[in-house]
Scaffold this motif. Sequence first.
Motif, short mmCIF file in Angstrom:
data_model
loop_
_atom_site.label_atom_id
_atom_site.label_comp_id
_atom_site.label_asym_id
_atom_site.label_seq_id
_atom_site.Cartn_x
_atom_site.Cartn_y
_atom_site.Cartn_z
N UNK A 1 4.68 -1.10 -11.31
CA UNK A 1 4.15 -0.16 -12.30
C UNK A 1 2.92 -0.70 -13.00
N UNK A 2 2.93 -1.99 -13.30
CA UNK A 2 1.74 -2.61 -13.89
C UNK A 2 0.58 -2.52 -12.91
N UNK B 1 0.83 -1.21 0.00
CA UNK B 1 0.00 0.00 0.00
C UNK B 1 0.86 1.26 0.00
N UNK B 2 1.96 1.24 0.75
CA UNK B 2 2.86 2.38 0.75
C UNK B 2 3.52 2.57 -0.62
N UNK B 3 3.90 1.47 -1.26
CA UNK B 3 4.46 1.56 -2.61
C UNK B 3 3.45 2.16 -3.57
N UNK B 4 2.20 1.73 -3.47
CA UNK B 4 1.15 2.29 -4.33
C UNK B 4 1.05 3.80 -4.14
N UNK B 5 1.12 4.25 -2.88
CA UNK B 5 1.01 5.68 -2.61
C UNK B 5 2.20 6.45 -3.17
N UNK B 6 3.42 5.92 -2.98
CA UNK B 6 4.61 6.60 -3.47
C UNK B 6 4.62 6.68 -4.99
N UNK B 7 4.26 5.58 -5.64
CA UNK B 7 4.24 5.57 -7.11
C UNK B 7 3.12 6.47 -7.62
N UNK B 8 1.99 6.49 -6.91
CA UNK B 8 0.91 7.38 -7.30
C UNK B 8 1.34 8.84 -7.30
N UNK C 1 5.20 -13.68 -15.04
CA UNK C 1 6.15 -12.91 -15.85
C UNK C 1 5.73 -11.45 -15.86
N UNK C 2 6.68 -10.56 -16.08
CA UNK C 2 6.41 -9.14 -16.13
C UNK C 2 7.08 -8.52 -17.34
N UNK C 3 6.60 -7.34 -17.72
CA UNK C 3 7.16 -6.62 -18.86
C UNK C 3 7.32 -5.16 -18.46
N UNK C 4 8.44 -4.58 -18.81
CA UNK C 4 8.73 -3.18 -18.49
C UNK C 4 8.10 -2.30 -19.56
#
Length: 246
Positions: A106-107, A31-38, A76-79
Amino acid sequence: MLVAAAVCPCPPLLVPEVAAGAASELDAAREACDEAIGAVLAAGPDLLWVIGEGPRPGVHRPGSRGSFRPFGVDVDVCLGAPDDDSADDSAEVALPPSLSVGAWLLTRAGWTGEVRGYELAPGGTAFDTMDGAWRLGEGRTGKERVGFLVMGDGTACRTVKAPGYLDERAEGVDARIAEALRTCDRDGYLAQLDAGLAAELKISGRAPWQLLSAAWAADHDDDKGTSRLLYEDAPYGVGYFVASWT
């Protein structure tokens, strides 16, 4: 110009499928990561760099792929989306775990703009950091507004069950890191964090944090902006931090 940055931890355990039954233990960190990226996305960057340590230093273009299969899950992830130059070879470029976690975040945040990855060697020098900051700056990318997603963990020696066992220095070092992230590294602790000490305490964020500090200082010499420490804890004996610089 570097308009905003999010600092996040990079354990693959942030991905719920990897954590499995223990996924809820890192809900607060997610949740903190979501806030920082937001906050970074709200600043309207034209380009977003995901920065982390890995064994093959260099730039990862849009469409570069990572995987959590080595951690036992079929994820799997994609940049971002492949650009014209990377469409043919992006599947062959493996993101290190730090950037794979960043791509996953980011996704999760729904970012669809331009993104690139920057992989740093763990024991890089101050020259490497300054050179990297220049390469990621406005003059190198041609973008007026740039955002950073900086991936890295603190010490891995906070308890006897930690990956690096217990080291009495670890708690104090993590406290200094947390304060530096809280204050945009105004006292220069991140910029001066010793490579030998980082290796002994198994810190994976040293090089990415130093690049952030150098780039931020270059663009915000007079006004450091606003910084917030959104999360600080040591689950599993590893120091995790989430911070927002705007």
